[in-house]
Motif scaffolding. Structure first.
Motif, PDB file in Angstrom:
ATOM      1  N   SER A  68       0.862  -1.156  -0.036  1.00  0.00           N
ATOM      2  CA  SER A  68       0.146   0.066   0.113  1.00  0.00           C
ATOM      3  C   SER A  68       0.832   1.272  -0.162  1.00  0.00           C
ATOM      4  O   SER A  68       1.805   1.212   1.001  1.00  0.00           O
ATOM      5  CB  SER A  68      -0.980   0.127   1.104  1.00  0.00           C
ATOM      6  OG  SER A  68      -1.641   1.253   1.208  1.00  0.00           O
ATOM      7  N   GLU A  69       0.704   2.106  -1.010  1.00  0.00           N
ATOM      8  CA  GLU A  69       1.652   3.370  -1.123  1.00  0.00           C
ATOM      9  C   GLU A  69       0.619   4.329  -0.487  1.00  0.00           C
ATOM     10  O   GLU A  69      -0.701   4.648  -1.070  1.00  0.00           O
ATOM     11  CB  GLU A  69       1.822   3.759  -2.391  1.00  0.00           C
ATOM     12  CG  GLU A  69       2.840   5.017  -2.687  1.00  0.00           C
ATOM     13  CD  GLU A  69       3.156   5.357  -4.203  1.00  0.00           C
ATOM     14  OE1 GLU A  69       3.843   6.356  -4.034  1.00  0.00           O
ATOM     15  OE2 GLU A  69       2.988   4.499  -4.994  1.00  0.00           O
ATOM     16  N   GLN A  70       0.926   5.154   0.191  1.00  0.00           N
ATOM     17  CA  GLN A  70       0.144   6.292   1.186  1.00  0.00           C
ATOM     18  C   GLN A  70       0.794   7.371   1.441  1.00  0.00           C
ATOM     19  O   GLN A  70       1.857   7.535   1.510  1.00  0.00           O
ATOM     20  CB  GLN A  70      -0.195   5.647   2.706  1.00  0.00           C
ATOM     21  CG  GLN A  70      -0.688   4.299   2.521  1.00  0.00           C
ATOM     22  CD  GLN A  70      -1.069   3.602   4.008  1.00  0.00           C
ATOM     23  OE1 GLN A  70      -0.700   4.341   4.714  1.00  0.00           O
ATOM     24  NE2 GLN A  70      -1.789   2.427   3.992  1.00  0.00           N
ATOM     25  N   TYR A  71       0.018   8.537   1.483  1.00  0.00           N
ATOM     26  CA  TYR A  71       0.632   9.742   1.763  1.00  0.00           C
ATOM     27  C   TYR A  71       0.887   9.816   3.336  1.00  0.00           C
ATOM     28  O   TYR A  71       0.201   9.104   4.106  1.00  0.00           O
ATOM     29  CB  TYR A  71      -0.494  10.650   1.760  1.00  0.00           C
ATOM     30  CG  TYR A  71      -0.716  11.334   0.236  1.00  0.00           C
ATOM     31  CD1 TYR A  71       0.464  11.968  -0.425  1.00  0.00           C
ATOM     32  CD2 TYR A  71      -1.747  11.163  -0.352  1.00  0.00           C
ATOM     33  CE1 TYR A  71       0.494  12.396  -1.731  1.00  0.00           C
ATOM     34  CE2 TYR A  71      -1.817  11.666  -1.916  1.00  0.00           C
ATOM     35  CZ  TYR A  71      -0.526  12.269  -2.393  1.00  0.00           C
ATOM     36  OH  TYR A  71      -0.741  12.846  -3.742  1.00  0.00           O
ATOM     37  N   PRO A  72       1.937  10.347   3.435  1.00  0.00           N
ATOM     38  CA  PRO A  72       2.382  10.292   5.345  1.00  0.00           C
ATOM     39  C   PRO A  72       1.718  11.330   6.137  1.00  0.00           C
ATOM     40  O   PRO A  72       2.189  11.821   6.824  1.00  0.00           O
ATOM     41  CB  PRO A  72       3.861  10.501   5.235  1.00  0.00           C
ATOM     42  CG  PRO A  72       4.008  11.409   4.015  1.00  0.00           C
ATOM     43  CD  PRO A  72       3.004  11.051   2.882  1.00  0.00           C
ATOM     44  N   THR A  73       0.506  11.639   5.591  1.00  0.00           N
ATOM     45  CA  THR A  73      -0.547  12.490   6.245  1.00  0.00           C
ATOM     46  C   THR A  73      -1.463  11.897   7.472  1.00  0.00           C
ATOM     47  O   THR A  73      -1.374  10.728   7.577  1.00  0.00           O
ATOM     48  CB  THR A  73      -1.295  13.169   5.164  1.00  0.00           C
ATOM     49  OG1 THR A  73      -1.939  12.407   4.466  1.00  0.00           O
ATOM     50  CG2 THR A  73      -0.410  14.235   4.370  1.00  0.00           C
ATOM     51  N   ALA A  74      -1.964  12.673   8.009  1.00  0.00           N
ATOM     52  CA  ALA A  74      -2.952  12.239   9.138  1.00  0.00           C
ATOM     53  C   ALA A  74      -4.049  11.651   8.710  1.00  0.00           C
ATOM     54  O   ALA A  74      -4.448  10.259   9.515  1.00  0.00           O
ATOM     55  CB  ALA A  74      -3.565  13.464   9.878  1.00  0.00           C
ATOM     56  N   ASP A  75      -4.376  11.733   7.377  1.00  0.00           N
ATOM     57  CA  ASP A  75      -5.308  10.922   6.928  1.00  0.00           C
ATOM     58  C   ASP A  75      -4.951   9.568   6.178  1.00  0.00           C
ATOM     59  O   ASP A  75      -5.783   8.613   5.907  1.00  0.00           O
ATOM     60  CB  ASP A  75      -6.380  11.421   5.757  1.00  0.00           C
ATOM     61  CG  ASP A  75      -5.567  12.227   4.970  1.00  0.00           C
ATOM     62  OD1 ASP A  75      -4.400  11.909   4.634  1.00  0.00           O
ATOM     63  OD2 ASP A  75      -6.185  13.083   4.275  1.00  0.00           O
ATOM     64  N   GLY A  76      -3.745   9.641   5.930  1.00  0.00           N
ATOM     65  CA  GLY A  76      -2.859   8.370   5.291  1.00  0.00           C
ATOM     66  C   GLY A  76      -3.659   7.788   4.299  1.00  0.00           C
ATOM     67  O   GLY A  76      -3.826   6.565   4.025  1.00  0.00           O
ATOM     68  N   LEU A  77      -3.999   8.800   3.117  1.00  0.00           N
ATOM     69  CA  LEU A  77      -4.657   8.480   1.894  1.00  0.00           C
ATOM     70  C   LEU A  77      -3.859   7.559   1.142  1.00  0.00           C
ATOM     71  O   LEU A  77      -2.998   7.868   0.861  1.00  0.00           O
ATOM     72  CB  LEU A  77      -4.891   9.897   1.226  1.00  0.00           C
ATOM     73  CG  LEU A  77      -5.618   9.729  -0.134  1.00  0.00           C
ATOM     74  CD1 LEU A  77      -7.056   9.127  -0.188  1.00  0.00           C
ATOM     75  CD2 LEU A  77      -5.594  11.119  -0.946  1.00  0.00           C
ATOM     76  N   GLU A  78      -4.379   6.638   0.613  1.00  0.00           N
ATOM     77  CA  GLU A  78      -3.795   5.383  -0.076  1.00  0.00           C
ATOM     78  C   GLU A  78      -3.703   5.853  -1.563  1.00  0.00           C
ATOM     79  O   GLU A  78      -4.829   6.280  -2.084  1.00  0.00           O
ATOM     80  CB  GLU A  78      -4.531   4.098   0.201  1.00  0.00           C
ATOM     81  CG  GLU A  78      -3.891   2.881  -0.661  1.00  0.00           C
ATOM     82  CD  GLU A  78      -4.507   1.844  -0.394  1.00  0.00           C
ATOM     83  OE1 GLU A  78      -3.730   0.728   0.364  1.00  0.00           O
ATOM     84  OE2 GLU A  78      -5.536   1.306  -0.788  1.00  0.00           O
ATOM     85  N   VAL A  79      -2.732   5.990  -2.150  1.00  0.00           N
ATOM     86  CA  VAL A  79      -2.402   6.381  -3.679  1.00  0.00           C
ATOM     87  C   VAL A  79      -2.622   5.048  -4.500  1.00  0.00           C
ATOM     88  O   VAL A  79      -3.134   5.272  -5.436  1.00  0.00           O
ATOM     89  CB  VAL A  79      -1.192   6.770  -3.745  1.00  0.00           C
ATOM     90  CG1 VAL A  79      -0.669   7.005  -5.100  1.00  0.00           C
ATOM     91  CG2 VAL A  79      -0.808   8.012  -2.994  1.00  0.00           C
ATOM     92  N   GLU A  80      -2.152   3.765  -4.001  1.00  0.00           N
ATOM     93  CA  GLU A  80      -1.956   2.751  -4.732  1.00  0.00           C
ATOM     94  C   GLU A  80      -1.801   1.597  -3.778  1.00  0.00           C
ATOM     95  O   GLU A  80      -1.351   1.295  -2.994  1.00  0.00           O
ATOM     96  CB  GLU A  80      -0.764   2.810  -5.887  1.00  0.00           C
ATOM     97  CG  GLU A  80      -0.743   1.723  -6.797  1.00  0.00           C
ATOM     98  CD  GLU A  80       0.176   1.849  -8.010  1.00  0.00           C
ATOM     99  OE1 GLU A  80       0.160   0.947  -8.852  1.00  0.00           O
ATOM    100  OE2 GLU A  80       0.842   2.821  -7.691  1.00  0.00           O
ATOM    101  N   ARG A  81      -2.746   0.433  -4.519  1.00  0.00           N
ATOM    102  CA  ARG A  81      -2.537  -0.822  -3.705  1.00  0.00           C
ATOM    103  C   ARG A  81      -2.167  -1.842  -4.707  1.00  0.00           C
ATOM    104  O   ARG A  81      -2.695  -1.940  -5.744  1.00  0.00           O
ATOM    105  CB  ARG A  81      -4.036  -1.409  -2.928  1.00  0.00           C
ATOM    106  CG  ARG A  81      -3.970  -2.502  -2.449  1.00  0.00           C
ATOM    107  CD  ARG A  81      -5.269  -2.772  -1.636  1.00  0.00           C
ATOM    108  NE  ARG A  81      -5.580  -1.871  -0.588  1.00  0.00           N
ATOM    109  CZ  ARG A  81      -6.540  -2.101   0.442  1.00  0.00           C
ATOM    110  NH1 ARG A  81      -7.238  -3.161   0.182  1.00  0.00           N
ATOM    111  NH2 ARG A  81      -6.582  -1.203   1.483  1.00  0.00           N
ATOM    112  N   THR A  82      -1.143  -2.708  -4.487  1.00  0.00           N
ATOM    113  CA  THR A  82      -0.591  -3.627  -5.317  1.00  0.00           C
ATOM    114  C   THR A  82      -0.660  -5.100  -4.555  1.00  0.00           C
ATOM    115  O   THR A  82       0.044  -5.314  -3.843  1.00  0.00           O
ATOM    116  CB  THR A  82       0.859  -3.427  -5.642  1.00  0.00           C
ATOM    117  OG1 THR A  82       0.884  -1.985  -6.300  1.00  0.00           O
ATOM    118  CG2 THR A  82       1.478  -4.492  -6.507  1.00  0.00           C
TER     119      THR A  82
END
Length: 354
Positions: free
Chosen positions: A331-345
């Motif tokens: 799981s590629e995620q933003y390192p932010t409070a919401d941890g938004l997922e950019v991509e899942r492999t």
């Protein structure tokens, strides 16, 4: 002299210290309230903040001083940009946060603030609290009539750096040039022109003014950059900075994300060159997953149990996923409070279930 910067930005003269911290990715964004009475139709503030009395530190909503300080520490912030709404709508809260940040991080923690309120008494209180730089956002009907505002009075009676920051509205170069000339004449330190962008909250302006999108990959409005460049070419002795939409995303935001990712990442997480975190997950009963990882020789410092299985260093998980009996994915995620997922492999047995 006009100088080009990265991603289409440009400047005449040096940029302000607040912009320096922003460019290097070391500035925390502190929205102290979403309330504002000015009603600019181009306001890009998101719908979860616009008009609401909420506080956000970077991307996360906060409810305490401790959470604000924690977010600043998580990115090793060297400065803070206080924004809104209009922060001067909530003066007590704004003054409190300025004092809080200065007391915690010291005088070198540079704080700048955005407001449309030109009130000399409020400006005095902000300076006393420790504010370093104030950026005014005059209403567009005042750009060619700045003498009717209190800007000259403020600029002449404060030790803070005083600037103007507005969007470069397409076709309004004459008004913007008049504003820049007036700013120079009364001792304003700098003018920032932002490339106009559309957002979910200001989409109506596109139809109202007949604006169009710059291109297929940008949220910038066509004609805004061209207007800004015409103004910069007429700056003549004034420090003017054009900040492009691409610069905000490709330089400022990216560097802030990298900075935060480096500070918060665990030994079993990977920081990408774009500032995202790549994390590996295995789904299953935690003790069973842990036993399987141990049997495959995964070092204890490269994984941790979770409520739904385990998080494993992505470079390790890629090597062992074919030997796992449990579902595994990256799981590629933003390192932010919401941890938004950019991509899942998915790495084995298909996409993991939610």
């Amino acid at each position: 002299m006009l100088r080009r910067m990265e991603c289409g930005s440009a400047r005449c003269g040096p940029v302000s210290e607040g912009c320096v911290r922003c460019i290097e990715g070391s500035k925390m964004v502190l929205l102290v309230t979403g309330k504002c009475g000015w009603g600019c139709d181009y306001c890009p503030v998101s719908l979860e903040k616009k008009g609401l009395d909420v506080v956000y530190a970077n991307e996360g909503r906060v409810f305490s001083d401790e959470e604000v300080i924690s977010e600043a520490e998580s990115m090793d912030a060297r400065g803070t940009g206080i924004t809104g709404g209009d922060p001067l709508v909530s003066m007590d809260r704004t003054l409190h946060y300025i004092r809080l940040l200065k007391e915690r991080f010291g005088p070198d923690h540079q704080i700048h603030l955005y407001t449309a309120t030109m009130d000399p008494e409020k400006v005095r209180l902000l300076e006393e609290a420790g504010l370093d730089e104030i950026r005014f956002h005059p209403m567009e009907d005042k750009w060619s009539d700045m003498a009717s505002t209190r800007l000259a009075e403020i600029a002449g009676h404060t030790r803070m750096k005083v600037g103007i920051e507005v969007p470069a509205l397409p076709g309004r170069e004459a008004d913007l040039i008049a504003m820049v000339q007036y700013a120079r004449s009364v001792g304003v330190d700098f003018v920032n022109l932002n490339e106009l962008e559309f957002s979910e909250s200001n989409w109506d302006m596109m139809d109202i003014h007949g604006y169009s999108v710059k291109d297929d990959v940008s949220s910038a409005v066509a004609g805004s950059e061209e207007t800004a460049m015409k103004v910069l070419k007429k700056a003549r002795g004034m420090d003017v900075h054009f900040c492009s939409s691409a610069f905000k995303d490709g330089i400022q935001l990216r560097r802030r994300l990298i900075r935060r990712a480096i500070h918060i990442s665990e030994p079993y997480q990977q920081v990408t060159e774009d500032g995202t975190l790549v994390r590996g997950f295995v789904k299953g009963e935690p003790s069973e997953v842990a036993s399987e990882l141990e049997s495959l020789g995964v070092p204890s410092e490269l994984y941790v149990r979770t409520e739904t299985g385990a998080e494993v260093a992505p470079w390790v998980l890629e090597d062992i996923s074919g030997s796992l009996a449990h579902k595994a994915w990256l799981s590629e995620q933003y390192p932010t409070a919401d941890g938004l997922e950019v991509e899942r492999t998915p790495l084995n047995r298909g996409e993991p279930s939610e």
